[in-house]
Design a protein around this motif. Structure first.
Motif, PDB file in Angstrom:
ATOM      1  N   MET A   1       0.899  -1.127  -0.077  1.00 16.13           N
ATOM      2  CA  MET A   1       0.050   0.430   0.120  1.00 16.13           C
ATOM      3  C   MET A   1       1.098   1.058   0.548  1.00 16.13           C
ATOM      4  N   LYS A   2       0.554   2.374  -0.579  1.00 15.20           N
ATOM      5  CA  LYS A   2       1.512   3.720  -1.159  1.00 15.20           C
ATOM      6  C   LYS A   2       0.611   4.653  -0.116  1.00 15.20           C
ATOM      7  N   ILE A   3       1.638   5.224   1.054  1.00 15.25           N
ATOM      8  CA  ILE A   3       1.262   6.218   2.007  1.00 15.25           C
ATOM      9  C   ILE A   3       1.489   7.676   0.916  1.00 15.25           C
ATOM     10  N   LYS A   4       0.402   8.558   0.362  1.00 11.44           N
ATOM     11  CA  LYS A   4       0.916  10.071  -0.207  1.00 11.44           C
ATOM     12  C   LYS A   4       1.419  10.415   0.440  1.00 11.44           C
ATOM     13  N   THR A   5       2.442  11.233   0.318  1.00 12.75           N
ATOM     14  CA  THR A   5       3.402  12.580   0.650  1.00 12.75           C
ATOM     15  C   THR A   5       4.339  13.732   0.476  1.00 12.75           C
ATOM     16  N   SER A   6       4.428  14.036   1.027  1.00 12.68           N
ATOM     17  CA  SER A   6       4.621  15.648   0.236  1.00 12.68           C
ATOM     18  C   SER A   6       6.328  15.860   0.868  1.00 12.68           C
ATOM     19  N   VAL A   7       7.100  15.733   0.111  1.00 13.02           N
ATOM     20  CA  VAL A   7       8.696  16.019   0.019  1.00 13.02           C
ATOM     21  C   VAL A   7       8.971  17.616  -0.207  1.00 13.02           C
ATOM     22  N   SER A   8       9.808  18.750   0.394  1.00 16.90           N
ATOM     23  CA  SER A   8      10.589  19.761   0.005  1.00 16.90           C
ATOM     24  C   SER A   8      11.706  19.127   0.030  1.00 16.90           C
ATOM     25  N   LEU A   9      11.868  19.265  -1.647  1.00 18.73           N
ATOM     26  CA  LEU A   9      13.305  19.189  -2.492  1.00 18.73           C
ATOM     27  C   LEU A   9      14.253  20.459  -2.782  1.00 18.73           C
TER      28      LEU A   9
END
Length: 76
Positions: A1-9
């Motif tokens: 199962m994938k979990i949507k996340t936000s990452v700042s790069l």
């Protein structure tokens, strides 16, 4: 199962990902693979450190056993 996340790069990191991943992979796949590889590296380092601790704890006994074995080999 994938979990949507936000990452700042940083922009340069995103540019490098895009360049390396090319058209075949998307950013998410690339980042997931990179994180998995990094996790595997950390786990290997931890295991190596545990192994080294065990070797160091038993070094004197192992060295005595090796010297004992060498004395049998040196006998004619």
């Amino acid at each position: 199962m994938k979990i949507k996340t936000s990452v700042s790069l940083s922009e340069d990191v995103v540019a490098a990902i895009d360049e390396i991943a090319g058209e075949r992979n998307n950013r998410s796949e690339f980042i997931e693979a990179a994180v998995r590889a990094y996790i595997a590296q950390i786990l290997r380092q931890r295991q190596n450190a545990r192994d080294q601790d065990i070797i160091n704890e038993r070094a004197d006994a192992l060295n005595e056993e090796a010297l004992d074995a060498l004395t049998y080999q040196a006998m004619p």
